[in-house]
Design an enzyme around this catalytic site. Structure first.
Site, PDB file in Angstrom:
ATOM      1  N   SER A 139       5.936   0.380 -37.087  1.00  0.00           N
ATOM      2  CA  SER A 139       5.925   0.475 -38.436  1.00  0.00           C
ATOM      3  C   SER A 139       4.645   0.728 -39.112  1.00  0.00           C
ATOM      4  CB  SER A 139       6.527  -0.662 -38.840  1.00  0.00           C
ATOM      5  OG  SER A 139       6.574  -0.820 -40.374  1.00  0.00           O
ATOM      6  N   TYR A 152       5.761 -10.765 -39.782  1.00  0.00           N
ATOM      7  CA  TYR A 152       6.578  -9.380 -39.490  1.00  0.00           C
ATOM      8  C   TYR A 152       5.479  -8.226 -39.297  1.00  0.00           C
ATOM      9  CZ  TYR A 152       8.981  -4.871 -39.723  1.00  0.00           C
ATOM     10  OH  TYR A 152       9.536  -3.692 -39.292  1.00  0.00           O
TER      11      TYR A 152
HETATM   12  N1  LIG Z   1      13.959  -0.582 -42.710  1.00  0.00           N
HETATM   13  C1  LIG Z   1      12.521  -0.489 -42.964  1.00  0.00           C
HETATM   14  O1  LIG Z   1      11.900  -0.364 -44.057  1.00  0.00           O
HETATM   15  C2  LIG Z   1      11.734  -0.190 -41.600  1.00  0.00           C
HETATM   16  C3  LIG Z   1      10.311  -0.112 -41.689  1.00  0.00           C
HETATM   17  C4  LIG Z   1       9.567   0.139 -40.539  1.00  0.00           C
HETATM   18  C5  LIG Z   1      10.086  -0.181 -39.317  1.00  0.00           C
HETATM   19  N2  LIG Z   1      11.403  -0.758 -39.340  1.00  0.00           N
HETATM   20  C6  LIG Z   1      11.861  -1.036 -38.002  1.00  0.00           C
HETATM   21  O2  LIG Z   1      13.016  -0.464 -37.715  1.00  0.00           O
HETATM   22  C7  LIG Z   1      13.675  -1.063 -36.669  1.00  0.00           C
HETATM   23  C8  LIG Z   1      15.359  -1.034 -37.151  1.00  0.00           C
HETATM   24  O3  LIG Z   1      15.323  -1.802 -38.270  1.00  0.00           O
HETATM   25  P1  LIG Z   1      16.397  -1.323 -39.420  1.00  0.00           P
HETATM   26  O4  LIG Z   1      15.416  -0.798 -40.656  1.00  0.00           O
HETATM   27  O5  LIG Z   1      17.262  -0.061 -39.063  1.00  0.00           O
HETATM   28  O6  LIG Z   1      17.142  -2.699 -40.031  1.00  0.00           O
HETATM   29  P2  LIG Z   1      18.713  -2.927 -39.511  1.00  0.00           P
HETATM   30  O7  LIG Z   1      19.716  -1.953 -40.025  1.00  0.00           O
HETATM   31  O8  LIG Z   1      18.726  -4.522 -39.910  1.00  0.00           O
HETATM   32  O9  LIG Z   1      18.789  -2.651 -37.897  1.00  0.00           O
HETATM   33  C9  LIG Z   1      18.157  -3.520 -37.217  1.00  0.00           C
HETATM   34  C10 LIG Z   1      18.870  -3.554 -35.888  1.00  0.00           C
HETATM   35  O10 LIG Z   1      18.151  -4.336 -34.804  1.00  0.00           O
HETATM   36  C11 LIG Z   1      19.217  -5.210 -34.540  1.00  0.00           C
HETATM   37  N3  LIG Z   1      18.380  -6.482 -34.000  1.00  0.00           N
HETATM   38  C12 LIG Z   1      17.631  -7.422 -34.815  1.00  0.00           C
HETATM   39  N4  LIG Z   1      17.537  -8.531 -34.252  1.00  0.00           N
HETATM   40  C13 LIG Z   1      17.931  -8.642 -32.854  1.00  0.00           C
HETATM   41  C14 LIG Z   1      17.964  -9.367 -31.862  1.00  0.00           C
HETATM   42  N5  LIG Z   1      17.367 -10.464 -31.699  1.00  0.00           N
HETATM   43  N6  LIG Z   1      18.916  -8.973 -30.763  1.00  0.00           N
HETATM   44  C15 LIG Z   1      19.745  -7.879 -30.721  1.00  0.00           C
HETATM   45  N7  LIG Z   1      19.480  -7.125 -31.657  1.00  0.00           N
HETATM   46  C16 LIG Z   1      18.779  -7.230 -32.774  1.00  0.00           C
HETATM   47  C17 LIG Z   1      20.297  -5.473 -35.336  1.00  0.00           C
HETATM   48  O11 LIG Z   1      21.332  -5.709 -34.677  1.00  0.00           O
HETATM   49  P3  LIG Z   1      22.511  -6.977 -35.773  1.00  0.00           P
HETATM   50  O12 LIG Z   1      22.625  -5.891 -37.023  1.00  0.00           O
HETATM   51  O13 LIG Z   1      23.485  -7.028 -34.903  1.00  0.00           O
HETATM   52  O14 LIG Z   1      21.643  -8.095 -35.893  1.00  0.00           O
HETATM   53  C18 LIG Z   1      20.346  -3.975 -35.845  1.00  0.00           C
HETATM   54  O15 LIG Z   1      21.259  -3.355 -35.099  1.00  0.00           O
HETATM   55  C19 LIG Z   1      13.162  -2.543 -36.774  1.00  0.00           C
HETATM   56  O16 LIG Z   1      12.382  -2.492 -35.558  1.00  0.00           O
HETATM   57  C20 LIG Z   1      12.398  -2.689 -37.943  1.00  0.00           C
HETATM   58  O17 LIG Z   1      11.339  -3.741 -37.903  1.00  0.00           O
HETATM   59  C21 LIG Z   1      12.115  -0.737 -40.367  1.00  0.00           C
END
Ligand SMILES: NC(=O)c1ccc[n+]([C@@H]2O[C@H](COP(=O)([O-])OP(=O)(O)OC[C@H]3O[C@@H](n4cnc5c(N)ncnc54)[C@H](OP(=O)(O)O)[C@@H]3O)[C@@H](O)[C@H]2O)c1
Length: 265
Positions: A139, A152
């Site tokens: 990120s 985070y």
């Molecule tokens: N959205 C943003 O602004 C942003 C920016 C930079 C980086 N990111 C990164 O992008 C990645 C994906 O996040 P997202 O934004 O797409 O959010 P999201 O829609 O909440 O997706 C997160 C995914 O990770 C899974 N997950 C989280 N904790 C877990 C655990 N302990 N065990 C197994 N699965 C787990 C969730 O599964 P469940 O739904 O089943 O819990 C979901 O499939 C993350 O690494 C996040 O830090 C996001």
């Protein structure tokens, strides 16, 4: 004679958001899948992905635990993994001193411990095979002290740094490591981190499908890192020349609970 065996990709956090879109990219590029996430919705995602033409093996497991990661690795059953997309992660908003420490640990164990355990296990196999592509979802937050999201942002600073080091260690091994660094993206992330009352939680965000395509294409090219979107690229460049104290103050304005204009009543 061309083999009609589809390459295998493993995508963590594929039940929603960026991970789900990364899994769709894999299917669109002819991969079969092993996907994992910790909520039952991962089974719905698997069904939809099967509908797009892939064989999908699905695991519901908490990847913050050694048992969950080892269960996922066991599910691979020695199959050759051509692409590992280590994407599962979540945040936790609020003042650190007010946070529940079990929740703090869960962020660290998901974003760091579980992620690198899986990378070590699958990475060893890829090195032995002499080929493989790894995409790690870091990120731009890794470049910014995360006032009101301190743990985070710290975990993403680890992930961003770790990915560059692993990439250098695997130079000339046939295994590429790419770090995808998204900015604020429209997913479940902010609801799960309890940040919907914040300015960043309420701001316009990037489309997860665009972010995933940017990351996937960079993985196929074997790039070292990719920041999705020019605004995020500019923000990251500025962050690298801005004093950390000032960055921390700027982050307060984005992430302080209640900093959003819209009420959550
Ligand atoms: N959205 C943003 O602004 C942003 C920016 C930079 C980086 N990111 C990164 O992008 C990645 C994906 O996040 P997202 O934004 O797409 O959010 P999201 O829609 O909440 O997706 C997160 C995914 O990770 C899974 N997950 C989280 N904790 C877990 C655990 N302990 N065990 C197994 N699965 C787990 C969730 O599964 P469940 O739904 O089943 O819990 C979901 O499939 C993350 O690494 C996040 O830090 C996001």
């Amino acid at each position: 004679m061309t083999s009609n065996i589809r390459p295998l990709a493993v995508v963590t956090g594929a039940s929603s958001g960026i991970g789900y879109e990364l899994a769709r990219q894999c299917v669109a590029h002819g991969y079969d899948l092993v996907i994992a996430a910790d909520e039952p919705s991962v089974h719905d995602a698997a069904e939809t992905l099967r509908g797009e033409g892939a064989t999908v093996d699905v695991l519901q497991a908490d990847l913050s635990t050694v048992a969950g990661v080892d269960q996922l690795y066991g599910r691979l059953a020695g199959r050759r993994v051509e692409a590992l997309l280590a994407n599962a992660g979540h945040g936790l908003g609020g003042a650190f001193l007010d946070q529940d420490f079990d929740e703090v640990r869960h962020v660290i164990d998901t974003n760091i411990t579980g992620t690198i355990r899986l990378l070590q296990k699958v990475g060893r196999d890829m090195r032995a095979n002499g080929s493989g592509r790894i995409l790690i979802t870091g990120s731009i937050a890794g470049y910014i002290p995360g006032t009101f999201q301190a743990v985070y942002n710290g975990t993403k600073a680890f992930v961003d740094s770790f990915s560059f080091a692993l990439r250098a260690e695997l130079k000339d091994s046939g295994v590429t490591v790419t770090c995808l660094m998204p900015g604020a993206t429209e997913t479940n992330f902010f609801a799960r981190a309890d940040m919907l009352d914040t300015a960043v939680g309420q701001a316009d965000k990037d489309d997860p499908a665009d972010v995933a395509k940017t990351g996937f294409d960079a993985m196929l090219r074997g790039d070292g890192d990719i920041v999705s979107g020019w605004k995020n690229t500019l923000q990251t460049a500025l962050a690298s020349v801005t004093p950390s104290g000032l960055l921390a103050e700027q982050h307060r304005k984005m992430a302080e609970p209640g900093s959003g204009s819209k009420s959550q009543g």
